[in-house]
Motif scaffolding. Structure first.
Motif, PDB file in Angstrom:
ATOM      1  N   ILE A 244       0.908  -1.392   0.061  1.00  0.00           N
ATOM      2  CA  ILE A 244      -0.006   0.038  -0.005  1.00  0.00           C
ATOM      3  C   ILE A 244       1.039   1.264   0.001  1.00  0.00           C
ATOM      4  N   ILE A 245       0.739   2.183  -1.105  1.00  0.00           N
ATOM      5  CA  ILE A 245       1.452   3.397  -1.030  1.00  0.00           C
ATOM      6  C   ILE A 245       0.637   4.529  -0.852  1.00  0.00           C
ATOM      7  N   THR A 246       1.016   5.625  -0.247  1.00  0.00           N
ATOM      8  CA  THR A 246       0.316   6.940  -0.253  1.00  0.00           C
ATOM      9  C   THR A 246       1.355   8.007  -0.116  1.00  0.00           C
ATOM     10  N   ASP A 247       0.791   9.282  -0.194  1.00  0.00           N
ATOM     11  CA  ASP A 247       1.606  10.556  -0.415  1.00  0.00           C
ATOM     12  C   ASP A 247       0.897  11.497   0.307  1.00  0.00           C
ATOM     13  N   VAL A 248       1.534  12.521   0.393  1.00  0.00           N
ATOM     14  CA  VAL A 248       0.921  13.897   1.031  1.00  0.00           C
ATOM     15  C   VAL A 248      -0.339  14.353   0.313  1.00  0.00           C
TER      16      VAL A 248
ATOM     17  N   ILE B  36       2.799  -4.625   3.015  1.00  0.00           N
ATOM     18  CA  ILE B  36       3.885  -3.471   3.641  1.00  0.00           C
ATOM     19  C   ILE B  36       3.215  -2.172   3.233  1.00  0.00           C
ATOM     20  N   VAL B  37       3.699  -1.200   3.876  1.00  0.00           N
ATOM     21  CA  VAL B  37       3.438   0.259   3.561  1.00  0.00           C
ATOM     22  C   VAL B  37       4.411   1.034   3.001  1.00  0.00           C
ATOM     23  N   LEU B  38       4.280   1.684   2.118  1.00  0.00           N
ATOM     24  CA  LEU B  38       5.386   2.706   1.562  1.00  0.00           C
ATOM     25  C   LEU B  38       5.100   4.115   1.485  1.00  0.00           C
ATOM     26  N   HIS B  39       5.707   5.098   1.719  1.00  0.00           N
ATOM     27  CA  HIS B  39       5.313   6.493   1.621  1.00  0.00           C
ATOM     28  C   HIS B  39       6.819   7.302   1.401  1.00  0.00           C
ATOM     29  N   CYS B  40       6.589   8.142   0.387  1.00  0.00           N
ATOM     30  CA  CYS B  40       8.022   8.790  -0.037  1.00  0.00           C
ATOM     31  C   CYS B  40       8.509   9.785   0.772  1.00  0.00           C
ATOM     32  N   LEU B  41       7.720  10.093   1.876  1.00  0.00           N
ATOM     33  CA  LEU B  41       8.004  11.016   3.091  1.00  0.00           C
ATOM     34  C   LEU B  41       8.559  12.397   2.628  1.00  0.00           C
TER      35      LEU B  41
ATOM     36  N   LEU C 218       5.221   0.535   7.731  1.00  0.00           N
ATOM     37  CA  LEU C 218       6.064   1.356   6.861  1.00  0.00           C
ATOM     38  C   LEU C 218       7.472   0.743   6.815  1.00  0.00           C
ATOM     39  N   MET C 219       7.823   0.561   5.411  1.00  0.00           N
ATOM     40  CA  MET C 219       9.033  -0.016   4.958  1.00  0.00           C
ATOM     41  C   MET C 219       9.878   1.086   4.555  1.00  0.00           C
ATOM     42  N   THR C 220      11.252   1.026   4.729  1.00  0.00           N
ATOM     43  CA  THR C 220      12.200   1.999   4.111  1.00  0.00           C
ATOM     44  C   THR C 220      13.227   1.047   3.566  1.00  0.00           C
ATOM     45  N   HIS C 221      14.095   1.729   2.188  1.00  0.00           N
ATOM     46  CA  HIS C 221      14.883   0.772   1.539  1.00  0.00           C
ATOM     47  C   HIS C 221      15.947   0.900   2.714  1.00  0.00           C
ATOM     48  N   ASP C 222      16.643  -0.546   2.704  1.00  0.00           N
ATOM     49  CA  ASP C 222      17.829  -0.676   3.699  1.00  0.00           C
ATOM     50  C   ASP C 222      18.917  -0.472   2.811  1.00  0.00           C
ATOM     51  N   LEU C 223      19.358  -1.331   2.237  1.00  0.00           N
ATOM     52  CA  LEU C 223      20.802  -1.288   1.564  1.00  0.00           C
ATOM     53  C   LEU C 223      20.670  -2.020   0.226  1.00  0.00           C
ATOM     54  N   PRO C 224      21.659  -1.707  -0.483  1.00  0.00           N
ATOM     55  CA  PRO C 224      21.497  -2.196  -2.085  1.00  0.00           C
ATOM     56  C   PRO C 224      21.596  -3.862  -1.935  1.00  0.00           C
ATOM     57  N   PRO C 225      20.959  -4.194  -3.109  1.00  0.00           N
ATOM     58  CA  PRO C 225      20.661  -5.833  -3.226  1.00  0.00           C
ATOM     59  C   PRO C 225      21.914  -6.489  -2.695  1.00  0.00           C
TER      60      PRO C 225
END
Ligand code: NVA
Length: 263
Positions: free
Chosen positions: A133-137, A172-177, A194-201
């Protein structure tokens, strides 16, 4: 554009006008990367796709639901998700739907890639069985004066725990912040989903360390962004072809350190 093309190897630009960035790209001989415009936010969506892949291990066949404004994020998700073979449902209020250019493009891509693209005004319908699920301001940069009006228009488009119950249990939920807590997304959803990108593959991190890991990460972002931005004709590439193209980009850009091993 011509002068900067002689000085630089690439430009990443965050601005307002999409037309302006396209003109810059036409007049430059170096890669121009869209760091955000009013109409598109490709780097964010590429980073989001990387995050989803990192968490779910696949992209193709997953269902993404976007709730909120038919803005730059929504437009780039339409292009990004449907190009890569993900199902997409978007829920936007009347008056805040994405421009027809993007919805037409989305329908075309969905047909080509045999995935669903659903447009609705009902967030509950959009999130059923979603993996992401993704949302934005509700009011993007430059729309600050409309914030009050938008708070009324977007009432009911909040990503909260009731909405989460309709998605898959491991969604999972994503938001561009930056997010506005208790506006488009609740505190508990931010803290719990909320998930954030951790590290490169992982394969890119093997035998790399510190600085180089960062340069690899930037390289991935650049490679993705270059591919995404320059593929305005949206050639028919699938995820593994995308990765091959990224490795190829790395080979062509040795000076970024993409292929150098560190001890
Ligand atoms: N839609 C938002 C994205 C910010 C990362 C904006 O344009 O402000």
């Amino acid at each position: 554009a011509r002068v900067l093309s002689r000085y630089l190897d690439g430009i990443m630009i965050r601005t307002f006008s999409q037309k302006g960035i396209e003109t810059l790209a036409e007049c430059s001989s170096i890669p121009i990367i869209n760091g955000l415009t009013d109409e598109e936010h490709p780097c964010q969506v590429l980073a989001d796709l990387m995050t989803i892949r990192e968490k779910k291990l696949i992209l193709e066949g997953l269902k993404v639901a976007y709730i909120g404004d038919g803005n730059n994020m929504c437009n780039s998700l339409i292009v990004g998700c449907l190009t890569i073979g993900m199902h997409l449902s978007i829920a936007n209020p009347i008056g805040y739907k994405p421009p027809q250019y993007y919805t037409d493009k989305g329908l075309e891509l969905a047909k080509e890639n045999n995935v669903s693209f659903i447009m609705t005004e009902n967030p509950e319908d959009a999130v059923v069985d979603a993996d992401v699920i993704i949302t934005d301001v509700w009011a993007s940069m430059g729309q600050e004066d409309e914030a009050k009006k938008r708070q009324i228009a977007f009432k009911g488009y909040q990503v909260n725990s009731d909405l989460m119950k309709l998605a898959k249990a491991d969604a999972i939920v994503l938001h561009c912040l930056p997010a506005h807590r208790e506006e488009e997304i609740t505190e508990d959803v931010i803290e719990n989903h909320l998930m954030t990108h951790d590290l490169p593959p992982l394969d890119l991190m093997i035998r790399t360390s510190g600085e180089q890991r960062i340069s690899n990460y930037l390289l991935w972002q650049l490679a993705y962004a270059e591919l995404y931005f320059t593929s305005v004709a949206w050639p028919d590439f699938k995820e593994n072809q995308l990765y091959e193209a990224i490795y190829d980009y790395q080979k062509r850009n040795r000076r970024f350190g993409g292929l150098t091993e560190t001890k």
